[in-house]
Design a protein around this motif. Structure first.
Motif, PDB file in Angstrom:
ATOM      1  N   ARG A  57      39.398  83.602 108.747  1.00 33.81           N
ATOM      2  CA  ARG A  57      39.617  83.548 107.298  1.00 33.81           C
ATOM      3  C   ARG A  57      38.295  83.735 106.542  1.00 33.81           C
ATOM      4  NH1 ARG A  57      43.238  81.990 103.375  1.00 33.81           N
ATOM      5  NH2 ARG A  57      42.356  80.994 101.521  1.00 33.81           N
ATOM      6  N   MET A  58      37.226  83.108 107.032  1.00 35.06           N
ATOM      7  CA  MET A  58      35.925  83.248 106.379  1.00 35.06           C
ATOM      8  C   MET A  58      35.528  84.713 106.242  1.00 35.06           C
ATOM      9  SD  MET A  58      33.677  80.260 108.220  1.00 35.06           S
ATOM     10  CE  MET A  58      32.220  80.439 107.198  1.00 35.06           C
ATOM     11  N   LEU A  59      35.620  85.432 107.354  1.00 38.54           N
ATOM     12  CA  LEU A  59      35.098  86.795 107.360  1.00 38.54           C
ATOM     13  C   LEU A  59      36.077  87.814 106.790  1.00 38.54           C
ATOM     14  CD1 LEU A  59      33.276  86.689 110.794  1.00 38.54           C
ATOM     15  CD2 LEU A  59      32.208  87.154 108.581  1.00 38.54           C
ATOM     16  N   VAL A  69      26.436  86.206 104.974  1.00 39.14           N
ATOM     17  CA  VAL A  69      25.905  85.116 105.781  1.00 39.14           C
ATOM     18  C   VAL A  69      27.029  84.124 106.019  1.00 39.14           C
ATOM     19  CG1 VAL A  69      24.290  83.189 105.944  1.00 39.14           C
ATOM     20  CG2 VAL A  69      23.545  85.331 104.905  1.00 39.14           C
ATOM     21  N   VAL A  70      27.256  83.767 107.286  1.00 36.02           N
ATOM     22  CA  VAL A  70      28.183  82.702 107.656  1.00 36.02           C
ATOM     23  C   VAL A  70      27.346  81.444 107.841  1.00 36.02           C
ATOM     24  CG1 VAL A  70      29.813  81.857 109.393  1.00 36.02           C
ATOM     25  CG2 VAL A  70      29.801  84.281 108.751  1.00 36.02           C
ATOM     26  N   ASP A  71      27.480  80.506 106.896  1.00 35.50           N
ATOM     27  CA  ASP A  71      26.646  79.301 106.903  1.00 35.50           C
ATOM     28  C   ASP A  71      27.528  78.067 106.891  1.00 35.50           C
ATOM     29  OD1 ASP A  71      24.922  77.152 106.337  1.00 35.50           O
ATOM     30  OD2 ASP A  71      23.531  78.455 105.257  1.00 35.50           O
ATOM     31  N   HIS A  72      27.555  77.348 108.016  1.00 32.18           N
ATOM     32  CA  HIS A  72      28.274  76.081 108.093  1.00 32.18           C
ATOM     33  C   HIS A  72      27.286  74.945 108.360  1.00 32.18           C
ATOM     34  CE1 HIS A  72      27.921  76.566 112.488  1.00 32.18           C
ATOM     35  NE2 HIS A  72      28.223  77.826 112.250  1.00 32.18           N
ATOM     36  N   ILE A  96      31.029  81.668  98.564  1.00 32.76           N
ATOM     37  CA  ILE A  96      32.469  81.562  98.803  1.00 32.76           C
ATOM     38  C   ILE A  96      32.751  80.405  99.760  1.00 32.76           C
ATOM     39  CG2 ILE A  96      34.538  82.794  99.580  1.00 32.76           C
ATOM     40  CD1 ILE A  96      32.820  85.409  99.273  1.00 32.76           C
ATOM     41  N   GLY A  97      33.634  79.523  99.365  1.00 32.89           N
ATOM     42  CA  GLY A  97      34.075  78.460 100.248  1.00 32.89           C
ATOM     43  C   GLY A  97      35.301  78.885 101.033  1.00 32.89           C
TER      44      GLY A  97
END
Length: 363
Positions: free
Chosen positions: A156-158, A239-242, A287-288
């Protein structure tokens, strides 16, 4: 039955594996004989205690599991006894304005099995039928029990939130973790150029195996400087930042103009400073993202079941060794998912290996 549980929040010493009343199913639930279950950092946070989350004690944690249906409620038609299923943890009301538009993870009362209500790290689990996904016979239990939460979240994030396109440049933090290693695989499968960060060369080797094109050891170099060098000063598209505050500012610096930062968590804390000038001048999007819709979950798990994506397994432990399982996550030991198996299931599996004529599944 026996179940992982705690009666108060705290360190790993509050965890136990002991007798607990068998769950009773309601009309819309099924009873699952759990064969394998995975840990997520969410389990650590839930054990320690989350602001605003008041749990009934003792609490059984766990949001990921797979097993065999043994009983179905009177209103359940999708599943029958003997079916192989995996748990998808997100619960929504189905009637609020967001649910009515199909945005179930934005539900006004959205909550997670294992975080807000009793979880699935037990021999038996009562789970709403809407939270189950069929598992093919060809999929082993550790894979089935460890894929749902991280792969649906990363998908879902990407794809939905960040609108990933082939050829874009994607930076994934924490590539040795659950969501991180799923995001690397999903981005690579979509045709992106993937940059992965981790804290050791061993972990980065695993990230390469998952499809990362460029790997950065953030303990040895600034990942922002490395990104600029690798992209000729342009930066990445996504950027995928968790991670949160520890990476937030540099993640924004690493974005190209018009880039998107998508986040699903904050393992280093909830509050980070944001350079607003950078956001508006470079026209960045923050984006959340939380979990996924049932359709998104079905889409990505079909690619896990057929072997396109592979949940990397760090280790498999008996549920009675749950404190060690939590330690592996907290101390960031190894790469991939930590799976726990009911002790009774481990004994059955050992018996099967000792008696090859036994037809029961050997996990």
């Amino acid at each position: 039955m026996k179940a992982v549980q705690f009666t108060e929040h705290g360190d790993r010493s509050v965890l136990s594996y002991e007798e607990h009343p068998d769950p009773e199913i309601s009309a819309d639930e099924v009873l699952i004989d759990v064969k394998a279950a995975a840990l997520n950092h969410l389990d650590v946070h839930t054990r320690r205690g989350l602001p605003g989350v008041d749990l009934a004690m003792p609490h059984i944690p766990g949001s990921d599991a797979a097993g065999v249906v043994t009983e179905t409620g009177s209103a359940v038609s999708r599943f029958s006894a003997g079916d192989r299923v995996a748990v998808s943890a997100g619960r929504s009301c189905g009637t609020c304005e967001y649910c009515r538009h199909g945005q179930y993870s934005m539900c006004e009362s959205f909550h997670l099995i294992g975080e807000h209500v009793s979880g699935v790290h037990a021999e038996l689990a009562a789970v709403p039928a809407d939270n189950l996904v069929p598992v093919p016979e060809t999929v082993d239990w550790p894979t089935a029990g460890s894929a749902a939460l991280v792969f649906q979240t990363a998908w879902r994030m990407l794809h939905t939130q960040a609108d990933l396109a082939a050829g874009e440049h994607v930076l994934v933090h924490g590539a040795s973790g659950g969501v991180g290693h799923a995001a690397v695989q999903i981005a690579a499968h979509a045709g992106a150029v993937v940059y992965a960060t981790a804290s050791s060369e061993t972990k980065l080797d695993h990230a390469r195996d998952c499809g990362a094109d460029h790997c950065i050891n953030y303990d040895e170099a600034s990942f922002t400087d490395e990104i600029y060098a690798l992209t000729d000063g342009r930066g990445v598209d996504i950027v995928v930042d968790h991670v949160g505050p520890a990476t937030w500012d540099d993640s924004l610096k690493s974005l190209a103009k018009g880039g998107r930062l998508v986040t699903c968590g904050a393992t280093t804390g909830p509050t980070a400073e944001t350079n607003i000038n950078r956001v508006f001048w470079n026209q960045l999007r923050i984006i959340g993202s939380t979990m996924a819709t049932p359709g998104e979950t079905d889409d990505v798990l079909s690619l896990v079941w057929d072997g396109t994506f592979n949940p990397q397994l760090r280790t498999t432990l008996p549920m009675s060794d749950i404190a060690r399982a939590h330690e592996l996550l907290e101390e960031r030991e190894g790469f991939g998912k930590v799976v726990v198996v009911p002790d009774s299931e481990m004994k059955r599996s050992a018996n099967n290996r000792a008696n090859p004529g036994n037809n029961e599944y050997d996990g």
